[in-house]
Design a protein around this motif. Structure first.
Motif, PDB file in Angstrom:
ATOM      1  N   SER A 140      50.982 -17.317 -40.986  1.00 21.87           N
ATOM      2  CA  SER A 140      51.449 -15.959 -41.243  1.00 21.87           C
ATOM      3  C   SER A 140      50.332 -15.237 -41.992  1.00 21.87           C
ATOM      4  CB  SER A 140      52.747 -15.937 -42.042  1.00 21.87           C
ATOM      5  OG  SER A 140      52.558 -16.461 -43.327  1.00 21.87           O
ATOM      6  N   VAL A 141      50.211 -13.939 -41.734  1.00 19.30           N
ATOM      7  CA  VAL A 141      49.188 -13.126 -42.378  1.00 19.30           C
ATOM      8  C   VAL A 141      49.846 -11.855 -42.897  1.00 19.30           C
ATOM      9  CG1 VAL A 141      47.060 -11.792 -42.077  1.00 19.30           C
ATOM     10  CG2 VAL A 141      47.334 -13.966 -40.884  1.00 19.30           C
ATOM     11  N   VAL A 142      49.573 -11.538 -44.154  1.00 15.91           N
ATOM     12  CA  VAL A 142      50.005 -10.293 -44.756  1.00 15.91           C
ATOM     13  C   VAL A 142      48.732  -9.530 -45.080  1.00 15.91           C
ATOM     14  CG1 VAL A 142      51.178  -9.235 -46.728  1.00 15.91           C
ATOM     15  CG2 VAL A 142      52.055 -11.361 -45.735  1.00 15.91           C
ATOM     16  N   SER A 143      48.596  -8.307 -44.597  1.00 17.21           N
ATOM     17  CA  SER A 143      47.378  -7.533 -44.819  1.00 17.21           C
ATOM     18  C   SER A 143      47.673  -6.050 -44.712  1.00 17.21           C
ATOM     19  CB  SER A 143      46.321  -7.922 -43.777  1.00 17.21           C
ATOM     20  OG  SER A 143      45.165  -7.128 -43.909  1.00 17.21           O
ATOM     21  N   GLU A 144      46.964  -5.245 -45.486  1.00 14.51           N
ATOM     22  CA  GLU A 144      47.102  -3.782 -45.433  1.00 14.51           C
ATOM     23  C   GLU A 144      45.718  -3.176 -45.286  1.00 14.51           C
ATOM     24  OE1 GLU A 144      48.804  -0.305 -45.097  1.00 14.51           O
ATOM     25  OE2 GLU A 144      50.163  -1.831 -45.795  1.00 14.51           O
ATOM     26  N   PRO A 145      45.355  -2.668 -44.117  1.00  9.39           N
ATOM     27  CA  PRO A 145      46.121  -2.678 -42.870  1.00  9.39           C
ATOM     28  C   PRO A 145      45.928  -3.989 -42.121  1.00  9.39           C
ATOM     29  CG  PRO A 145      44.056  -1.557 -42.489  1.00  9.39           C
ATOM     30  CD  PRO A 145      44.079  -1.954 -43.961  1.00  9.39           C
ATOM     31  N   ARG A 148      44.993  -5.117 -34.733  1.00  7.29           N
ATOM     32  CA  ARG A 148      44.897  -6.000 -33.565  1.00  7.29           C
ATOM     33  C   ARG A 148      44.005  -5.337 -32.534  1.00  7.29           C
ATOM     34  NH1 ARG A 148      48.822  -8.604 -29.427  1.00  7.29           N
ATOM     35  NH2 ARG A 148      47.380 -10.108 -28.546  1.00  7.29           N
ATOM     36  N   ASP A 149      42.922  -6.015 -32.184  1.00  3.33           N
ATOM     37  CA  ASP A 149      42.005  -5.563 -31.143  1.00  3.33           C
ATOM     38  C   ASP A 149      42.503  -6.139 -29.834  1.00  3.33           C
ATOM     39  OD1 ASP A 149      39.858  -5.502 -29.238  1.00  3.33           O
ATOM     40  OD2 ASP A 149      38.441  -5.244 -30.889  1.00  3.33           O
ATOM     41  N   LEU A 150      42.908  -5.280 -28.930  1.00  2.00           N
ATOM     42  CA  LEU A 150      43.501  -5.732 -27.683  1.00  2.00           C
ATOM     43  C   LEU A 150      42.475  -6.245 -26.692  1.00  2.00           C
ATOM     44  CD1 LEU A 150      46.057  -2.843 -27.311  1.00  2.00           C
ATOM     45  CD2 LEU A 150      46.370  -5.096 -28.294  1.00  2.00           C
ATOM     46  N   VAL A 151      41.259  -5.774 -26.798  1.00  2.11           N
ATOM     47  CA  VAL A 151      40.213  -6.207 -25.872  1.00  2.11           C
ATOM     48  C   VAL A 151      39.805  -7.639 -26.165  1.00  2.11           C
ATOM     49  CG1 VAL A 151      37.871  -5.758 -25.047  1.00  2.11           C
ATOM     50  CG2 VAL A 151      39.425  -3.847 -25.505  1.00  2.11           C
ATOM     51  N   THR A 152      39.630  -7.966 -27.448  1.00  3.55           N
ATOM     52  CA  THR A 152      39.213  -9.320 -27.821  1.00  3.55           C
ATOM     53  C   THR A 152      40.396 -10.230 -28.133  1.00  3.55           C
ATOM     54  OG1 THR A 152      39.037  -8.746 -30.173  1.00  3.55           O
ATOM     55  CG2 THR A 152      37.048  -8.450 -28.790  1.00  3.55           C
ATOM     56  N   ASP A 153      41.618  -9.669 -28.190  1.00  2.00           N
ATOM     57  CA  ASP A 153      42.828 -10.404 -28.540  1.00  2.00           C
ATOM     58  C   ASP A 153      42.682 -11.074 -29.909  1.00  2.00           C
ATOM     59  OD1 ASP A 153      45.457 -11.242 -28.175  1.00  2.00           O
ATOM     60  OD2 ASP A 153      44.843 -13.143 -27.282  1.00  2.00           O
ATOM     61  N   LYS A 154      42.173 -10.293 -30.882  1.00  2.00           N
ATOM     62  CA  LYS A 154      41.979 -10.804 -32.238  1.00  2.00           C
ATOM     63  C   LYS A 154      42.593  -9.852 -33.254  1.00  2.00           C
ATOM     64  CE  LYS A 154      37.656 -13.161 -31.283  1.00  2.00           C
ATOM     65  NZ  LYS A 154      36.238 -13.239 -31.596  1.00  2.00           N
ATOM     66  N   TYR A 155      43.012 -10.437 -34.388  1.00  2.00           N
ATOM     67  CA  TYR A 155      43.467  -9.653 -35.526  1.00  2.00           C
ATOM     68  C   TYR A 155      42.299  -9.483 -36.493  1.00  2.00           C
ATOM     69  CZ  TYR A 155      48.408 -10.018 -34.373  1.00  2.00           C
ATOM     70  OH  TYR A 155      49.624  -9.911 -33.767  1.00  2.00           O
ATOM     71  N   HIS A 156      42.274  -8.346 -37.166  1.00  2.00           N
ATOM     72  CA  HIS A 156      41.311  -8.088 -38.237  1.00  2.00           C
ATOM     73  C   HIS A 156      42.121  -7.692 -39.456  1.00  2.00           C
ATOM     74  CE1 HIS A 156      38.016  -8.031 -35.303  1.00  2.00           C
ATOM     75  NE2 HIS A 156      38.878  -7.414 -34.526  1.00  2.00           N
ATOM     76  N   PHE A 157      41.772  -8.274 -40.622  1.00  2.00           N
ATOM     77  CA  PHE A 157      42.515  -7.933 -41.812  1.00  2.00           C
ATOM     78  C   PHE A 157      41.611  -7.874 -43.029  1.00  2.00           C
ATOM     79  CE2 PHE A 157      42.932 -12.468 -41.059  1.00  2.00           C
ATOM     80  CZ  PHE A 157      43.699 -12.572 -39.929  1.00  2.00           C
ATOM     81  N   THR A 158      42.093  -7.150 -44.026  1.00  2.00           N
ATOM     82  CA  THR A 158      41.430  -7.052 -45.321  1.00  2.00           C
ATOM     83  C   THR A 158      42.499  -7.309 -46.376  1.00  2.00           C
ATOM     84  OG1 THR A 158      41.865  -4.690 -45.389  1.00  2.00           O
ATOM     85  CG2 THR A 158      39.719  -5.363 -44.542  1.00  2.00           C
ATOM     86  N   ASN A 159      42.068  -7.789 -47.527  1.00  2.00           N
ATOM     87  CA  ASN A 159      43.010  -8.060 -48.621  1.00  2.00           C
ATOM     88  C   ASN A 159      44.189  -8.895 -48.150  1.00  2.00           C
ATOM     89  OD1 ASN A 159      41.472  -6.372 -50.335  1.00  2.00           O
ATOM     90  ND2 ASN A 159      42.433  -4.600 -49.377  1.00  2.00           N
ATOM     91  N   GLU A 160      43.898  -9.910 -47.369  1.00  2.00           N
ATOM     92  CA  GLU A 160      44.963 -10.669 -46.732  1.00  2.00           C
ATOM     93  C   GLU A 160      45.430 -11.867 -47.554  1.00  2.00           C
ATOM     94  OE1 GLU A 160      41.187 -12.691 -45.389  1.00  2.00           O
ATOM     95  OE2 GLU A 160      41.799 -10.626 -45.578  1.00  2.00           O
ATOM     96  N   ILE A 161      46.639 -12.268 -47.244  1.00  2.47           N
ATOM     97  CA  ILE A 161      47.186 -13.538 -47.706  1.00  2.47           C
ATOM     98  C   ILE A 161      47.525 -14.287 -46.427  1.00  2.47           C
ATOM     99  CG2 ILE A 161      49.048 -14.706 -48.923  1.00  2.47           C
ATOM    100  CD1 ILE A 161      49.353 -12.144 -50.615  1.00  2.47           C
ATOM    101  N   ILE A 162      46.876 -15.415 -46.219  1.00  2.00           N
ATOM    102  CA  ILE A 162      47.094 -16.197 -45.003  1.00  2.00           C
ATOM    103  C   ILE A 162      47.797 -17.491 -45.391  1.00  2.00           C
ATOM    104  CG2 ILE A 162      46.007 -17.383 -43.060  1.00  2.00           C
ATOM    105  CD1 ILE A 162      43.615 -15.472 -43.431  1.00  2.00           C
ATOM    106  N   THR A 163      48.869 -17.799 -44.713  1.00  2.00           N
ATOM    107  CA  THR A 163      49.572 -19.059 -44.916  1.00  2.00           C
ATOM    108  C   THR A 163      49.484 -19.855 -43.628  1.00  2.00           C
ATOM    109  OG1 THR A 163      51.124 -18.005 -46.432  1.00  2.00           O
ATOM    110  CG2 THR A 163      51.776 -20.125 -45.503  1.00  2.00           C
ATOM    111  N   ILE A 164      48.931 -21.065 -43.713  1.00  2.00           N
ATOM    112  CA  ILE A 164      48.861 -21.945 -42.551  1.00  2.00           C
ATOM    113  C   ILE A 164      49.989 -22.951 -42.680  1.00  2.00           C
ATOM    114  CG2 ILE A 164      47.489 -23.639 -41.288  1.00  2.00           C
ATOM    115  CD1 ILE A 164      44.992 -22.209 -42.367  1.00  2.00           C
ATOM    116  N   ASN A 165      50.834 -23.021 -41.689  1.00  2.00           N
ATOM    117  CA  ASN A 165      51.997 -23.901 -41.735  1.00  2.00           C
ATOM    118  C   ASN A 165      51.606 -25.354 -41.488  1.00  2.00           C
ATOM    119  OD1 ASN A 165      53.628 -21.676 -42.191  1.00  2.00           O
ATOM    120  ND2 ASN A 165      53.900 -21.328 -40.002  1.00  2.00           N
ATOM    121  N   GLN A 166      52.367 -26.256 -42.063  1.00  2.47           N
ATOM    122  CA  GLN A 166      52.097 -27.687 -41.954  1.00  2.47           C
ATOM    123  C   GLN A 166      51.997 -28.131 -40.497  1.00  2.47           C
ATOM    124  OE1 GLN A 166      54.745 -30.098 -44.211  1.00  2.47           O
ATOM    125  NE2 GLN A 166      54.104 -32.003 -43.259  1.00  2.47           N
TER     126      GLN A 166
END
Length: 181
Positions: A140-145, A148-166
């Motif tokens: 899960s990623v929380v970021s403001e803003p 999502r880049d649709l051409v590369t199918d990637k998310y870009h974030f700043t000031n994020e909190i990323i949680t990687i699930n077990q």
């Protein structure tokens, strides 16, 4: 009011969730948009749906309070701008078949082609204390803003909190990890 539009058949439904490189099908299921009311301005080619907006597409379900769609100029197939506002909740299936859930206060989709190069993005924003969030079984990623880049199918974030699930950690017994930037 229930409205089924030709407009979102091939590419819309916030095309951010359209699959990159997906084959076009002439038998694609139509996108359905329902709302309490809708207005179409033929002069500006703008559709505005208000009240309990629900968009159902084969790979996307979107809920929001207001959806504004700028229809493409004659001869073009994709809307140039789509704005979903207030209580934006989106469930979509990515290229890997994973269901993603995204929440935000506002989602702004833009699409254009310049010099033969396609550019499509969705910018998700929140409210103070409630930033946008995307989550799936792996992370899960929380970021403001959240972009999502649709051409590369990637998310870009700043000031994020990323949680990687077990479950995304190759079956180890590690606990969830939070990464703070």
């Amino acid at each position: 009011m229930r409205i089924i539009l030709f407009l979102i058949l091939a590419a819309v439904c916030l095309p951010a969730w359209a699959q990159k490189g997906a084959a076009k099908s002439t038998n694609a299921a139509p996108t359905e948009i329902s709302s309490d009311s809708a207005v179409f301005d033929n002069n500006t080619r703008r559709l505005i749906y208000t009240g309990h907006v629900l968009v159902v597409d084969p790979k996307v379900v979107l809920h929001c309070a207001t959806l504004t769609v700028d229809l493409p100029p004659e001869g073009q197939s994709r809307p140039t701008n789509i704005v979903a506002e207030t209580g934006v909740n989106i469930d979509y299936v990515d290229e890997k078949g994973t269901t993603n859930h995204l929440t935000a206060n506002k989602a702004v989709y833009t699409y254009h082609v310049i010099g033969g190069v396609t550019n499509g993005t969705i910018v998700f924003t929140g409210t103070p204390g409630n930033p946008p969030k995307v989550q799936n079984p792996q992370f899960s990623v929380v970021s403001e803003p959240l972009v999502r880049d649709l051409v590369t199918d990637k998310y870009h974030f700043t000031n994020e909190i990323i949680t990687i699930n077990q479950s995304a950690m190759n079956g180890t017994n590690a606990t969830q990890m939070n990464f703070f930037k």
